[in-house]
Design a protein around this motif. Structure first.
Motif, PDB file in Angstrom:
ATOM      1  N   ASN A 174       0.808  -1.227   0.000  1.00 34.02           N
ATOM      2  CA  ASN A 174       0.000   0.000   0.000  1.00 34.02           C
ATOM      3  C   ASN A 174       0.840   1.275   0.000  1.00 34.02           C
ATOM      4  O   ASN A 174       0.286   2.369   0.114  1.00 34.02           O
ATOM      5  CB  ASN A 174      -0.970   0.061   1.193  1.00 34.02           C
ATOM      6  CG  ASN A 174      -1.954  -1.059   1.205  1.00 34.02           C
ATOM      7  OD1 ASN A 174      -2.336  -1.565   0.165  1.00 34.02           O
ATOM      8  ND2 ASN A 174      -2.356  -1.480   2.384  1.00 34.02           N
ATOM      9  N   LEU A 180      -7.270   1.253   4.001  1.00 33.91           N
ATOM     10  CA  LEU A 180      -6.400   0.208   3.469  1.00 33.91           C
ATOM     11  C   LEU A 180      -5.636  -0.540   4.561  1.00 33.91           C
ATOM     12  O   LEU A 180      -4.951  -1.506   4.283  1.00 33.91           O
ATOM     13  CB  LEU A 180      -5.404   0.815   2.478  1.00 33.91           C
ATOM     14  CG  LEU A 180      -6.020   1.395   1.214  1.00 33.91           C
ATOM     15  CD1 LEU A 180      -4.952   2.059   0.357  1.00 33.91           C
ATOM     16  CD2 LEU A 180      -6.741   0.324   0.418  1.00 33.91           C
ATOM     17  N   THR A 240      -0.024   3.689  -3.115  1.00 29.33           N
ATOM     18  CA  THR A 240      -1.383   4.223  -3.023  1.00 29.33           C
ATOM     19  C   THR A 240      -1.477   5.304  -1.961  1.00 29.33           C
ATOM     20  O   THR A 240      -2.042   6.371  -2.185  1.00 29.33           O
ATOM     21  CB  THR A 240      -2.387   3.096  -2.696  1.00 29.33           C
ATOM     22  OG1 THR A 240      -2.269   2.079  -3.684  1.00 29.33           O
ATOM     23  CG2 THR A 240      -3.806   3.617  -2.647  1.00 29.33           C
TER      24      THR A 240
END
Length: 77
Positions: free
Chosen positions: A34, A48, A37
């Motif tokens: 992640n 997330l 992102t």
């Protein structure tokens, strides 16, 4: 990379910078899930589950020691 396990979770990308350097110095394979992102949309961190440090299970003890040293920077002599 499927066998890699999560050992730590960070909320912000700046929390991973020093750790990246230490892991590369020790030549420990890793990746941050992640990371890209959340570098673009940092408000998604809760949705997330944060930036997850993923490592191979064989390196767990070495990485845990590095994380412990980062969390306890002051050592009384």
């Amino acid at each position: 990379m499927e066998s890699f396990k999560t050992i730590a979770v960070f909320n912000y990308q700046h929390e991973t910078i020093v750790l990246k350097h230490l892991l590369e110095q020790e030549q420990i394979p890793y990746y941050f899930e992640n990371e890209m992102t959340l570098s673009v949309v940092p408000f998604y961190t809760t949705a997330l589950g944060g930036i997850k440090l993923r490592i191979h299970p064989n390196d767990f003890e070495r990485v845990q020691e590095i994380l412990d040293n980062l969390n306890n920077p002051l050592k009384i002599v």
